[in-house]
Design an enzyme around this catalytic site. Structure first.
Site, short mmCIF file in Angstrom:
data_model
loop_
_atom_site.label_atom_id
_atom_site.label_comp_id
_atom_site.label_asym_id
_atom_site.label_seq_id
_atom_site.Cartn_x
_atom_site.Cartn_y
_atom_site.Cartn_z
N ARG B 232 -5.48 95.96 61.40
CA ARG B 232 -5.27 96.51 62.74
C ARG B 232 -6.56 96.31 63.55
NH1 ARG B 232 -4.87 102.52 62.65
NH2 ARG B 232 -6.91 102.35 63.58
N HIS B 236 -5.06 102.82 66.64
CA HIS B 236 -3.69 103.09 66.20
C HIS B 236 -2.79 103.23 67.41
CE1 HIS B 236 -0.20 104.84 64.30
NE2 HIS B 236 -0.32 105.90 65.08
N TYR B 245 -13.68 106.15 62.34
CA TYR B 245 -13.37 106.00 60.91
C TYR B 245 -13.29 104.55 60.43
CZ TYR B 245 -8.65 105.47 62.81
OH TYR B 245 -7.57 105.05 63.53
#
Lengths: 421, 336
Positions: B232, B236, B245
């Protein structure tokens, strides 16, 4: 002829955001999708791009100010009609109208039986401040209760009597944050409170460290007359960064030197009760920092490569980011050894807990004049209490004492810093 | 089975570049307050576009989660049009014409996977020739629905292609905390169906794997689990801050394996692609998107339209909600 860009809800149920930095100035030409401003919300910092091309006419807030969703962020001359009735998104326009015309006092108080409209973060804030949301009048879009509403209610001494007064103060701009003094610590209403967020993380880490690591602590009190003088002379120097040199920074350099001399103190035990000892290739110093949101430990990476000035500067940078909530994931990970300056809160001796994944921790007490015996006479000298907490699985008493001695030597005579470790 | 021709790959690349371009503009539109929460497609383009192109849009179905639509041009322009309408917040955005064999977005994770098995089983019972491809992520793969659906599909030999798009992150949960298995495709063994892992950044590999799975399903061979590994490359969703993160070095490494740049380099070497072609595709994609956004924002909706999409007959609670909406909403409808 201008376009009014109103602060959008860029999260999910966002109420307000802080303007961190403007990338444009009044009078500047911008193109569509050009980044205008960085804003900080409860969740993240985000860049907001320009919806139109044109010339910046007005900035709706200064850097550091908070804006509510629907408030004017920036006005741009795009050569079109009035943005509020023209191209502006209709939903945002409706929000703006509600925000602009609905004076807080005219909003009906929420009925006690209806569930108050407030985002989860706001409900959490209300819980923290002991504010009953059903007594708060919402001034946000659609009567939603904002964080400022809660803070306003929280600073009012008592909820206003139901019938007579118009309710707690809800003037958002004037509502101060909680004062933040010692008297405000340890507040919570009676009842059961889930340990969530930073508090939950702290709880789990502390319990794990305390139950898995057999701690020993070694304490000493250092006559820091020479260190105080050393620091005063550095600060008097006309060199950039001299102001940042603190006792903490000197202690960080001293600890790093001692860790290089005794690498096992920089190591940690893997597995429970203990399978292996991992000795890192370098020193990453965690600096325990109290923030509004709880205890955070930002990390100065590669501390062994830093001289005193660089160490002081890096400590100021990472603790600054931690306090303002802008620490990155990298800022908060990888520590091999931690220093806690609990003395900044006034304490003399403490028994700090070693963070999981590390083998030792250095605590610094408050520097104060205390009686010291010098050549058979008791005199008043500035002293610095220090505490070493060590994992007794890998650090025996003699090693703990040797390490503590090395730190004490450097702090009692800073000229030692000139001597190779 | 069938390696796609370079001409086919070029069509796939056009869809991928358009998707990447439109994703960037949609992100900005979200930051400008014009559309709602959005899940960026960056890093998934090769998997979604190549899988779509391996299907026959007149016979096969594509059941998405929520990140796929920008890369599904192969199934018709209505997919993008309705996706834009959905993002503007209009309830009609979830309604695709019956001729378009793409299901509405599923925000609730993995619910589309049992749907796919039911749909495929029904098609088999009606002797229809098509297959159903259902797309879901590594996070969804931990949902019970996925287990139940794969198990039943194996028993029924339903003509399904389970496309598990492993992008390494379920919001902030890394794959290492998602599963102890060496690969997600390994699960196929437990359902008695074939499972394969392919490089999801390689459009040709994805096309090949889906084409083979589709041929198996059409010939009565039952379902296949195709895991595609990607990374990714963006947040998100617009409500997420991955810098908290995602290790920067991992992201940097993934960017060097960008699926769009990889296929572009291949086709450039083959003489089928250049900067000019790319600029044209990007300009057309943005122009189309802008027109669709303008059109979507001009649409109004009414309280009845909001409620009419739920049940044929209102439940009691819905009837009450409909009444409340009618009393408070502006007459003649308003913006979505």
């Amino acid at each position: 002829m201008s376009f009014s860009f109103l602060l959008p809800d860029i999260g999910e149920g966002l109420e307000e955001a802080e303007v961190v930095e403007w990338f444009v100035a009044v009078g500047q030409e911008v193109v569509r999708d050009q980044p205008l401003v960085e804003v900080l919300t409860d969740k993240a910092s985000s860049e907001l791009p320009s919806p139109v091309a044109g010339t910046i006419l007005r900035l709706g807030a200064a850097e550091g100010e908070r804006l509510r969703v629907g408030a004017l962020l920036v006005e741009i001359d795009d050569g079109s009609g009035d943005g509020l009735t023209g191209d502006a998104p209709a939903a945002a326009a409706a929000t703006a109208t509600a925000g602009a015309t609905a004076a807080p006092a005219t909003r009906p108080k929420a009925s006690p039986t209806a569930r108050p409209k407030a985002a989860p973060a706001t409900r959490r804030l209300a819980l923290d401040l002991g504010v009953d949301l059903s007594t708060v009048a919402g001034t946000g879009p659609g009567g939603r209760i904002t964080a400022d509403d809660v803070r306003g209610a929280g600073t009012a001494s008592q909820p206003a009597p139901a019938a007579s007064a118009p309710g707690p103060s809800t003037t958002p701009a004037a509502a101060p944050l909680p004062a933040g003094g010692p008297l405000d610590l340890g507040q919570a209403p009676p009842g059961r409170h889930q340990l969530r967020g930073i508090r939950g993380v702290v709880a789990r880490n502390m319990a794990q460290a305390w139950s898995e690591i057999p701690h020993i602590h070694s304490m000493d009190e250092i006559d820091v007359s020479l260190l105080v003088d050393f620091r005063a002379r550095i600060r008097a120097m006309d060199r950039p960064g001299a102001d940042a040199v603190t006792v903490l920074a000197v202690a960080a350099v001293a600890a790093t030197r001692a860790l290089l001399r005794h690498p096992v103190v920089n190591a940690h035990v893997e597995g429970h009760p203990g399978d292996a000892m991992v000795v890192p290739d370098g020193v990453n110093l965690g600096i325990a920092t109290a923030t509004e949101r709880g205890l955070v430990v930002p990390v100065v990476h590669d501390a062994h490569r830093l001289d005193l000035f660089a160490m002081a500067q890096r400590i100021a940078e990472v603790t600054g980011r931690a306090r303002s909530g802008q620490a990155t994931a990298a800022d908060l990970s990888g520590a091999t050894f931690t220093i806690t300056n609990y003395g900044s809160l006034g304490g003399r001796f403490a028994t700090p807990i070693i963070p999981p994944g590390q083998g030792a921790i250095l605590g610094l007490g408050a520097v104060a004049e205390r009686p010291v015996a010098v050549d058979g006479t008791v005199v008043a000298r500035p002293t610095l209490p220090v505490v070493l907490g060590a994992d007794h699985r890998i650090i025996d008493g003699d090693l703990a004492e040797a390490f503590r001695r090395a730190v004490v030597d450097d702090l009692s005579e800073p000229l030692n810093l000139l001597v190779g470790g | 089975m069938a390696r796609p021709t370079d001409d086919r790959l070029r069509t796939i690349l056009v869809d991928m570049v358009a998707a990447r371009t439109q994703a960037g503009r949609l992100w900005n539109l979200q930051r400008q307050g014009r559309i709602g929460t959005l899940a960026p497609i960056d890093g998934h383009e090769a998997t979604f576009a190549a899988a779509a192109h391996a299907l026959d849009p007149t016979e096969d179905w594509f059941l998405p989660q929520y990140r796929e639509p920008l890369a599904l041009q192969h199934f018709g322009p209505e997919v993008l049009e309705q996706y834009v309408l959905y993002n503007v917040g209009h309830p009609d955005g979830s309604r695709l014409p019956e001729s378009v064999r793409v299901a509405p977005l599923q925000i609730s994770l993995a619910t589309q996977v049992p749907h796919a098995v039911g749909l495929a089983w029904g098609m088999r019972l009606r002797d229809e020739p098509g297959v159903v491809l259902v797309s879901f992520g590594d996070g969804s793969s931990s949902e019970g629905d996925v287990h139940e659906a794969m198990n039943l599909a194996g028993v029924l030999r339903a003509p399904v292609v389970f496309l598990c798009v492993n992008n390494q992150w379920a919001i902030s949960t890394p794959l290492s905390l998602q599963t102890a298995a060496a690969s997600l495709a390994d699960r196929a063994v437990g359902y008695g169906i074939p499972g394969v892992t392919v490089d999801g950044n390689d459009a040709a590999a994805v096309f090949d794997a889906v084409d083979e799975a589709r041929a198996r399903a059409r010939s009565g061979g039952g379902p296949t689990l195709v895991e595609t590994t990607v990374y990714r490359l963006a947040a998100h969703t617009t409500a997420d801050d991955p810098t908290r993160y995602v290790p920067p070095e991992d992201l940097e490494a993934a960017r060097r394996d960008d699926p769009v740049e990889r296929l572009a380099a291949h086709l450039q070497a083959a003489g089928l692609w250049n900067d000019e072609a790319r600029a044209t595709v990007e300009a057309e994609a943005l122009d189309l998107l802008d027109r669709l956004v303008d059109r979507a924002e001009a649409r109004t909706t009414t309280p009845d339209e909001v409620m009419d999409h739920c049940f044929v007959v209102d439940t009691q609670r819905m009837a009450r909600q409909r009444q409340e909406l009618l009393e408070t909403a502006p007459a003649g409808g308003g913006p979505p």
